[in-house]
Design a protein around this motif. Structure first.
Motif, PDB file in Angstrom:
ATOM      1  N   LYS A  97       0.821  -1.208   0.000  1.00 19.95           N
ATOM      2  CA  LYS A  97       0.000   0.000   0.000  1.00 19.95           C
ATOM      3  C   LYS A  97       0.856   1.260   0.000  1.00 19.95           C
ATOM      4  O   LYS A  97       0.523   2.258  -0.647  1.00 19.95           O
ATOM      5  N   ARG A 102      -2.235  -2.302  -4.535  1.00 17.95           N
ATOM      6  CA  ARG A 102      -3.360  -3.004  -3.900  1.00 17.95           C
ATOM      7  C   ARG A 102      -2.874  -4.361  -3.435  1.00 17.95           C
ATOM      8  O   ARG A 102      -2.139  -5.044  -4.149  1.00 17.95           O
ATOM      9  N   ASP A 126      -7.354  -5.403   0.216  1.00 19.06           N
ATOM     10  CA  ASP A 126      -8.275  -4.692  -0.670  1.00 19.06           C
ATOM     11  C   ASP A 126      -9.348  -5.609  -1.229  1.00 19.06           C
ATOM     12  O   ASP A 126     -10.417  -5.141  -1.632  1.00 19.06           O
TER      13      ASP A 126
END
Length: 209
Positions: A97, A102, A126
């Protein structure tokens, strides 16, 4: 750098979480309820493949589906609290991140139970996709355009390679470094504590190319 290079998939059991204590407790509870012997200490040495594969060592084929359903129902009661994060797990997800990427989890585990583990341990993915094993993991990896997949099993290596993703293996599960390399892993790390430094070098190299 493409968005593909910034989506990293992670396996769950023995990659992000040490679920052995919880799974052992769940198998012992299942054994007690069904009256069927299960060597739980042996079972937790071969985590990775789907639950049904393990149950076939202990139950007749006609009982597998209902027994698997019952195990998954019992699982939250016995397996969530004893399970720990693997060393470096949170930092690995955070590193993705921090790089603007992601982090997704793709696992053979029943998806609701996978989500319970992550919530309990404060690991924020995510996306979480469950009930996929080995080459079938490529379905989710392609759907989410993952360029890297991190796992501890040769099945994870096969999933990454089927998806055309870079296979990063950690020698923290049932497969040792030699097995992982032999299966075709592109990178083998001792554990996830090494992942942030690797990711930094990987993204720097991709940006420079």
């Amino acid at each position: 750098m493409t968005s593909r290079a910034l989506t990293v998939g992670f396996d769950l059991d023995m990659t992000l979480i040490d679920s052995r204590p919880g799974i052992k407790a769940a198998f012992l509870a299942l054994s007690a309820e069904t009256g069927t012997y299960i060597d739980a200490d042996l079972a937790i040495t071969r985590l990775g493949p789907p639950l049904e594969q393990e149950l076939r060592h202990w139950f007749p084929e006609e009982k597998i589906m209902e027994t698997a359903d019952r195990y998954r129902e019992m699982y939250p009661t016995y397996a969530i609290a004893p399970t720990l994060a693997m060393p470096g797990a949170r930092e690995a997800v955070d590193a993705v991140k921090a790089a603007g990427g992601r982090a997704i989890v793709v696992t053979a585990k029943h998806e609701p139970n996978a989500k319970l583990h992550l919530a309990h341990l404060g690991i924020e993915a995510d996306a979480v996709i469950g009930s996929l094993w080995a080459e079938a993991k490529a379905v989710a990896l392609r759907e989410h355009d993952a360029g890297v997949y991190v796992g501890d099993h040769t099945g994870d290596v096969r999933g990454a390679r089927t998806a055309g993703a870079l296979s990063v293996a950690v020698a923290t599960g049932p497969c040792d470094a030699a097995e992982l390399r032999g299966a075709g892993a592109d990178v083998v790390l001792g554990d996830l504590t090494e992942f942030p430094a690797w990711l930094g070098a990987h993204t720097a190299g991709a940006a420079a190319s």
